[in-house]
Motif scaffolding. Structure first.
Motif, PDB file in Angstrom:
ATOM      1  N   ASN A  55     -13.063  16.644  -6.063  1.00 53.17           N
ATOM      2  CA  ASN A  55     -12.324  15.892  -5.059  1.00 53.17           C
ATOM      3  C   ASN A  55     -12.245  16.642  -3.741  1.00 53.17           C
ATOM      4  OD1 ASN A  55     -10.667  15.434  -7.923  1.00 53.17           O
ATOM      5  ND2 ASN A  55     -11.106  13.558  -6.809  1.00 53.17           N
ATOM      6  N   GLN A 110       0.820  -1.205   0.000  1.00 52.30           N
ATOM      7  CA  GLN A 110       0.000   0.000   0.000  1.00 52.30           C
ATOM      8  C   GLN A 110       0.855   1.257   0.000  1.00 52.30           C
ATOM      9  OE1 GLN A 110      -2.620  -0.295   3.349  1.00 52.30           O
ATOM     10  NE2 GLN A 110      -4.037  -1.653   2.298  1.00 52.30           N
ATOM     11  N   GLN A 157       0.023  16.266  -1.352  1.00 50.96           N
ATOM     12  CA  GLN A 157      -0.313  15.328  -2.420  1.00 50.96           C
ATOM     13  C   GLN A 157      -0.700  13.948  -1.902  1.00 50.96           C
ATOM     14  OE1 GLN A 157       3.353  15.534  -4.582  1.00 50.96           O
ATOM     15  NE2 GLN A 157       2.837  17.442  -5.628  1.00 50.96           N
ATOM     16  N   ARG A 158      -0.808  13.795  -0.602  1.00 53.30           N
ATOM     17  CA  ARG A 158      -1.123  12.492  -0.024  1.00 53.30           C
ATOM     18  C   ARG A 158      -2.472  11.976  -0.544  1.00 53.30           C
ATOM     19  NH1 ARG A 158      -4.003  10.721   4.334  1.00 53.30           N
ATOM     20  NH2 ARG A 158      -4.529  12.852   4.927  1.00 53.30           N
ATOM     21  N   PRO A 159      -2.547  10.696  -0.962  1.00 48.66           N
ATOM     22  CA  PRO A 159      -3.820  10.162  -1.466  1.00 48.66           C
ATOM     23  C   PRO A 159      -4.896  10.161  -0.380  1.00 48.66           C
ATOM     24  CG  PRO A 159      -1.978   8.731  -2.057  1.00 48.66           C
ATOM     25  CD  PRO A 159      -1.450   9.722  -1.074  1.00 48.66           C
ATOM     26  N   LEU A 160      -6.124  10.427  -0.784  1.00 49.76           N
ATOM     27  CA  LEU A 160      -7.273  10.385   0.117  1.00 49.76           C
ATOM     28  C   LEU A 160      -8.225   9.280  -0.347  1.00 49.76           C
ATOM     29  CD1 LEU A 160      -7.976  14.224   0.454  1.00 49.76           C
ATOM     30  CD2 LEU A 160      -6.622  12.767   1.966  1.00 49.76           C
ATOM     31  N   ASP A 161      -8.940   8.689   0.588  1.00 49.56           N
ATOM     32  CA  ASP A 161      -9.808   7.572   0.239  1.00 49.56           C
ATOM     33  C   ASP A 161     -11.209   8.008  -0.161  1.00 49.56           C
ATOM     34  OD1 ASP A 161     -10.749   8.417   2.649  1.00 49.56           O
ATOM     35  OD2 ASP A 161     -10.467   6.528   3.720  1.00 49.56           O
ATOM     36  N   ARG A 203      -1.440  19.927  -5.725  1.00 47.78           N
ATOM     37  CA  ARG A 203      -2.081  18.614  -5.750  1.00 47.78           C
ATOM     38  C   ARG A 203      -2.765  18.330  -7.084  1.00 47.78           C
ATOM     39  NH1 ARG A 203      -4.039  15.119  -1.744  1.00 47.78           N
ATOM     40  NH2 ARG A 203      -5.673  13.732  -2.488  1.00 47.78           N
ATOM     41  N   THR A 221      -4.512  18.720   5.179  1.00 50.57           N
ATOM     42  CA  THR A 221      -4.557  17.427   4.507  1.00 50.57           C
ATOM     43  C   THR A 221      -4.211  16.299   5.473  1.00 50.57           C
ATOM     44  OG1 THR A 221      -3.791  18.567   2.523  1.00 50.57           O
ATOM     45  CG2 THR A 221      -3.768  16.177   2.461  1.00 50.57           C
TER      46      THR A 221
END
Length: 491
Positions: A364, A196, A239-243, A274, A488
């Motif tokens: 988003n 992951q 830029q961290r992915p979000l669910d 982002r 974020t």
């Protein structure tokens, strides 16, 4: 230009970790705040000499090229001195070669230890049988007092014993142990085909400032400064992915407390760093200023027009073209509130939630700019749908008092649990009060907010002009990046 440069005077340039440069000309040192200033000084010296100047640049932090020879022209041009080979730092040999050497030494030691004494003709197992000719040569060398240069003895075949070999003893039977069935739950990491989280890559060479210019110009590998590494870390957090899609509401009951400014620049920071579908929306019971300070669109439709025609929006971005306003290089969309004289009877909490439900399927991230009344249904709806809150205040006494009232209003709506996922953005004035700033920070930490970020005074944001991200001071950009990263972190 290289042929014209002489070896005198002796010039060196030493680059420090903070990018300051120490220039030494015939043992006389002079320090400069940046390399461009240092190069200007060297160009002046070359002009006085009426010829190019040889300079040896030292960078102790470089792992590959700690020393480089340069030619600085009278016009300030900088070229690499190709007549002098660049000194490269040779990597130190590590484990494998040492292990190989140790293994070879061990093998030699074993061969010497297992070599039988002279005259032995047969051995069993791991012993060796010397060749007859080799033995004679060794004896001759010994008598002549010369070192023995006879090659190592060849391994002999093991001697086969006569007679029948004894039968091997039967191996004991092993009783297999019972194997329990493996229970695998959904999402068990043992059955995941891909990790992951990717492993962190090694820090890339510098890309900004003088070090970045040096790397790009001379194909060098200077390390990034601590400031550049901190910028990369902030950008990685943003830029961290979000669910899932997320909504943030900017709240403060005082008018003119920078709600609109903070909402827009948080969205613009997301858009520039982002990317993706980002919306700055204004759901206000009174006329707001977001539409006035953002870029104008090809229409003047507002939130009210979207609510009136919500039934015609089919959750496709093409349906929103008539209502949103693109913001150029900021790469976000703006949805403005209606003017003061508009009919606002349909702008209430229910319609705000209905519009938000449609917008959330298309964007988003949504940053909502709210109004000034905790009793307005639009304000309550914005706080209700938000995943995180952004409290704002200027470094002013009345802002501090109304910040406390805003906190109480959020508590009264039953959303005190959101404080742990919320932040406070404090905007300094031209002459900030340090004691009051400390009280604001202490108050934000005391109510359990996740972070408190201070934005420095920036004249381009204080005079009501149109928003221009490029006009922000570097310190202001950095502060908004930190606020966006802290936000974020909580999503």
């Amino acid at each position: 230009m290289t042929a014209e440069a002489l070896d005198r005077p002796v010039c060196t340039a030493t680059i420090k970790d903070d990018e300051t440069v120490v220039i030494t000309i015939d043992a006389v040192e002079k320090e400069f705040a940046s390399m461009p200033e240092a190069i200007g000084y060297l160009a002046e010296t070359a002009g006085e000499l009426r010829r190019p100047l040889k300079v040896t640049a030292f960078d102790p932090s470089s792992t590959t090229r700690p020393e480089t020879s340069l030619i600085v022209g009278t016009d300030g041009s900088v070229d690499e001195d190709t007549s002098v080979p660049a000194k490269k730092r040779v990597p130190r040999r590590t484990g494998p070669s040492q292990a190989q050497s140790t293994s070879k030494a061990s093998s030699t030691s074993t061969a010497v230890r297992d070599t039988p004494p002279a005259g032995q003709t047969a051995v069993i197992g791991a012993h060796f049988v010397p060749d007859a000719a080799a033995a004679e040569a060794a004896d001759a060398a010994s008598q002549a007092g010369q070192p023995n240069t006879v090659p190592e003895a060849r391994p002999a075949l093991p001697v086969v014993r006569q007679g029948p070999a004894p039968a091997p003893a039967p191996a004991p039977e092993e009783t297999p142990l019972p194997v329990a069935p493996v229970q695998v739950e959904p999402g068990d990491p043992r059955v995941q085909l891909r990790p992951q989280v990717k492993a962190e890559k090694a820090a890339a060479p510098a890309r900004e400032g003088f070090r970045g210019w040096w790397n790009a110009t001379f194909k060098a590998n200077l390390a990034a400064t601590p400031g550049e590494l901190a910028t990369r870390a902030r950008r990685a957090r943003i830029q961290r992915p979000l669910d899932s899609h997320r909504t943030m509401a900017v709240v403060q009951l005082k008018g003119g407390a920078t709600k609109t400014t903070v909402a827009y620049h948080l969205a613009a920071t997301y858009g520039r760093i982002r990317g993706g579908n980002i919306l700055a929306g204004e759901f206000n019971e009174n006329q707001g200023t977001l539409g006035e300070r953002a870029l104008a669109g090809a229409h003047d439709r507002t939130t009210l027009d979207l609510i009136r025609n919500l039934s015609t929006v089919t959750r496709r971005t093409s349906d929103l073209v008539r209502y949103i306003r693109p913001q150029g290089d900021d790469r976000i969309h703006v949805l403005a509130s209606p003017p003061e004289g508009a009919d606002r009877r349909r702008v209430d909490g229910t319609s705000v939630k209905a519009a938000h439900d449609v917008l959330l399927s298309l964007y988003n991230l949504i940053i909502l700019d709210t109004g000034n009344s905790a009793q307005a249904s639009t304000w309550q709806a914005a706080v209700d749908v938000a995943d995180s809150l952004v409290f704002v205040a200027q470094n002013k006494e009345d802002d501090l008092r109304l910040l406390e009232a805003t906190i109480e209003g959020v508590k009264a709506q039953g959303h005190a649990a959101k404080f742990g996922q919320s932040i406070l953005v404090i905007t300094n004035t031209a002459q900030p009060n340090t004691e009051r700033l400390a009280r604001l920070k202490e108050y934000g930490a005391g109510i359990g907010l996740a972070a408190v970020v201070v934005v420095p005074f920036d004249r381009s944001l204080q005079e009501g002009q149109d928003f221009d991200y490029e006009a922000l001071n570097p310190a202001t950009r950095q502060a908004y990046e930190e606020a966006t990263a802290a936000l974020t972190d909580q999503l």
